[in-house]
Design an enzyme around this catalytic site. Sequence first.
Site: not given
Ligand code: BGP
Length: 466
Positions: A173, A361
């Site tokens: 990201e 993701e």
């Molecule tokens: C993205 C990241 C991940 C992951 C996901 C979910 O931004 O790449 O590392 O964590 O989001 O977010 P969160 O864990 O805050 O729910």
Amino acid sequence: MKKDFLWGGSTAANQYEGGYLQGGKGLSIADVEKGADQYSPREIHTYVHPGEYYPSHEGVDFYHHWKEDIDLFAEMGFSCFRLSINWPRIFPKGDEEEPNEEGLLFYDRIFDELLAKGIQPVVTISHYETPLYLVQKYGSWRNRKLIDFYLRFCKVIFKRYLNKVKYWMTFNEINETMNQKQPYHQAGIVYDEGENHNEVKVIASHNMMVASAKAVKLGHEMSSDFKIGCMIQYPTTYAKTCNPLDVLARREHMQPNYYYMDVMCRGRYTNLCTSYLKKLGVDFEISKEDELALKEGTVDYIGFSYYFSSVAEMKDGKLIVERKNPYVSNSDWGWPIDPIGLRVALNEMYDRYQTPLFIVENGLGAVDTINETGEIIDDYRISYLGKHIDEMKKAIDEDEVDVIGYSCWGPIDIVSVGTGEMKKRYGFIYVDKDDRGKGTMKRMKKKSFDWYKKVIASNGADTSND
Ligand code: BGP
């Protein structure tokens, strides 16, 4: 759907691995970040305060549970598994000449086990795990020296895992560097007093993009099999109304995101990028050497995360972006649930770059409860994922978008990066651990486990919940 379409799940070392000082590992920026809750930001420390709770230290202990977890992934039929290599596990401080052999051995075992089970490792080189020492001694990605340290890290892991890993991503990201007030996770940035924030973000972003391009070139020189991608958070955004000003508002919101994608996919600062820098008031000149590096290091694919969409409007000359949309519902954490937004994302990116896409993701963070019969019936997760997969299939089959694979976020419950919580769960596999770090770490299948297994077995054809 292609026969070799990759199905799997994605994780990151800082949220999953634990073993934070084991095997000679040094501290990463995540290791001094406290847990919080849904409403308050995570506090960042400069060192590990005794007695405080830091979720990354133990994660959900993949460090010791890797065999059991990989068995479960294999049981679901994964053909890929995304993980990150914890940078300070290989270079504990970040600026050493020689890597830490014990750290390398850890990933050897993981990759061997995955490959033995027919699972392709997909590796994020840097996923919020910059060595803390590089932040404290060098000021992190503000400093061009980080490019060399990062490339040394890349060279070591490319060489070591030459025949084990094919899919790589340079920075997780990366576009969040510009979107965050303080891009700590992405770029290890903590502002000094009086610093021009925009300027710091532009410099850090540029250094990361040059590092990424050089890594792509290096990887291609080392193996013609390597596929090296960027990784961005794709923020599908709609104009609130057909008012042309709202359409412009949408463009304005997308600009910082395309800024990274243009550089990494097209290999240059396009007019969108230079006009954006002007808007930020940052006078930034790119050297000939960097121009060449960016040109020679365009990515092989775009890895991206998609969770929700937003709505943009122009109000009194000001850009307003909201997560409220009357046409979609919201998750427990207020994230809009918009499967069609994924189809929109796939089409927008493919139209713009004509580069293969990899959904690395996607998922629903939700509260799970164990019922009287000891089961977790997570129909909400099945519904979320099923609808997103259906929209992805339409993008592939009807819109002819080239998609490499679908790897959803957190196939096993892991620490939330945004809040540090455990109760925000994404997994098909439940882990017994709470927000304060208490629990047995025992793994348990949720209802969605068998559902995802069926989805994979049918190559996405059957997403029904029965
Ligand atoms: C993205 C990241 C991940 C992951 C996901 C979910 O931004 O790449 O590392 O964590 O989001 O977010 P969160 O864990 O805050 O729910």
